[in-house]
Design a protein around this motif. Structure first.
Motif, PDB file in Angstrom:
ATOM      1  N   ASP A  26       5.475  15.806  15.533  1.00  0.00           N
ATOM      2  CA  ASP A  26       4.464  15.879  16.583  1.00  0.00           C
ATOM      3  C   ASP A  26       3.101  16.055  15.906  1.00  0.00           C
ATOM      4  N   ALA A  28       0.108  16.030  17.161  1.00  0.00           N
ATOM      5  CA  ALA A  28      -0.788  16.958  17.876  1.00  0.00           C
ATOM      6  C   ALA A  28      -0.452  18.402  17.517  1.00  0.00           C
ATOM      7  N   ALA A  29       0.848  18.719  17.432  1.00  0.00           N
ATOM      8  CA  ALA A  29       1.257  20.077  17.039  1.00  0.00           C
ATOM      9  C   ALA A  29       0.865  20.335  15.584  1.00  0.00           C
ATOM     10  N   GLY A  30       0.950  19.300  14.735  1.00  0.00           N
ATOM     11  CA  GLY A  30       0.533  19.425  13.337  1.00  0.00           C
ATOM     12  C   GLY A  30      -0.949  19.702  13.227  1.00  0.00           C
ATOM     13  N   LYS A  31      -1.741  19.026  14.063  1.00  0.00           N
ATOM     14  CA  LYS A  31      -3.193  19.247  14.066  1.00  0.00           C
ATOM     15  C   LYS A  31      -3.502  20.684  14.469  1.00  0.00           C
ATOM     16  N   GLU A  32      -2.800  21.165  15.482  1.00  0.00           N
ATOM     17  CA  GLU A  32      -3.010  22.544  15.933  1.00  0.00           C
ATOM     18  C   GLU A  32      -2.643  23.540  14.832  1.00  0.00           C
ATOM     19  N   LYS A  33      -1.509  23.321  14.175  1.00  0.00           N
ATOM     20  CA  LYS A  33      -1.051  24.216  13.101  1.00  0.00           C
ATOM     21  C   LYS A  33      -1.997  24.124  11.901  1.00  0.00           C
ATOM     22  N   GLU A  90      10.066  22.629  11.493  1.00  0.00           N
ATOM     23  CA  GLU A  90       9.353  21.775  12.438  1.00  0.00           C
ATOM     24  C   GLU A  90       7.852  21.796  12.149  1.00  0.00           C
ATOM     25  N   ASP A  91       7.300  22.963  11.841  1.00  0.00           N
ATOM     26  CA  ASP A  91       5.886  23.062  11.473  1.00  0.00           C
ATOM     27  C   ASP A  91       5.591  22.189  10.254  1.00  0.00           C
ATOM     28  N   ASN A  94       5.586  18.543  11.175  1.00  0.00           N
ATOM     29  CA  ASN A  94       4.378  18.221  11.943  1.00  0.00           C
ATOM     30  C   ASN A  94       3.135  18.192  11.064  1.00  0.00           C
ATOM     31  N   TYR A  98       0.722  15.013  10.414  1.00  0.00           N
ATOM     32  CA  TYR A  98      -0.697  15.128  10.746  1.00  0.00           C
ATOM     33  C   TYR A  98      -1.581  14.732   9.564  1.00  0.00           C
TER      34      TYR A  98
END
Length: 195
Positions: A26, A28-33, A90-91, A94, A98
């Motif tokens: 994901d 988007a989740a990678g960008k957030e992390k 998962e992080d 992601n 990203y």
């Protein structure tokens, strides 16, 4: 007769391993992390800090493996350890996706073409392209070198040469870096940074 043992099942005398399907990364989740990475690795993964690599455009598998090496302690860095300890698989997937999705940094205008020519010769002599590709953009779990920060490349080569850096292709890189002279390391880093 079907008997289950955790994630294994005995079916007709054959052992069948049940494999959980993997989920796509994901971005988007990678960008957030990746917000926690900005302080050192820069906005959009382009580092402005000395001896800190840019991650923009780095290959997905390479980023993932390096994070795993840091998390497992195979690669050591005081700043990275507390961060990677918080990451689950998962992080890591992601984050890899990203950073791979970002536009890689372009090397600055070459201010010393003679030094780059020596670096190009050193790269050919050490067969760097055999792993990092002819354009030095890497492949799969092999790092992108083109456009990377010059002083970081010098640091990485010194770390491989001295055995400080481990994880992944450490044996290959140690073999390549160990015989390099200081002049070759400087020239090689200059050449790759300006691609």
């Amino acid at each position: 007769m079907l008997r289950q043992f955790g994630s294994r099942a005995l079916l007709g005398g054959a052992l069948v391993l049940a494999v959980a399907p993997t989920r796509a990364a994901d971005i988007a989740a990678g960008k957030e992390k990746a917000e926690m990475c900005v302080g050192c690795h820069g906005e959009n993964g382009i580092s402005q800090m000395e001896n800190i690599p840019s991650l923009a455009g780095q290959l997905d598998q390479f980023v993932q493996w390096q994070l795993v090496f840091f998390r497992a302690g195979a690669r050591k860095n005081e700043q990275m350890q507390p961060i990677v300890e918080q990451l689950n698989n998962e992080d890591i997937r992601n984050l890899g996706a990203y950073f791979a999705s970002l536009t890689p940094p372009k090397g600055p205008k070459d201010d010393d073409p003679d030094l780059s020519a020596k670096g190009k010769q050193a790269a050919a002599g050490r067969r760097c392209a055999s792993c990092h590709t002819d354009t030095y953009v890497g492949t799969k779990a092999v790092a992108r070198l083109a456009g990377q920060r010059e002083e970081y490349l010098v640091k990485a080569l010194h770390d491989y040469k001295s055995g400080v850096r481990s994880g992944g292709a450490q044996a290959v890189m140690a073999d390549v870096a160990y015989p390099l002279s200081e002049e070759e390391i400087t020239a090689l880093a200059h050449y790759l940074a300006h691609l």
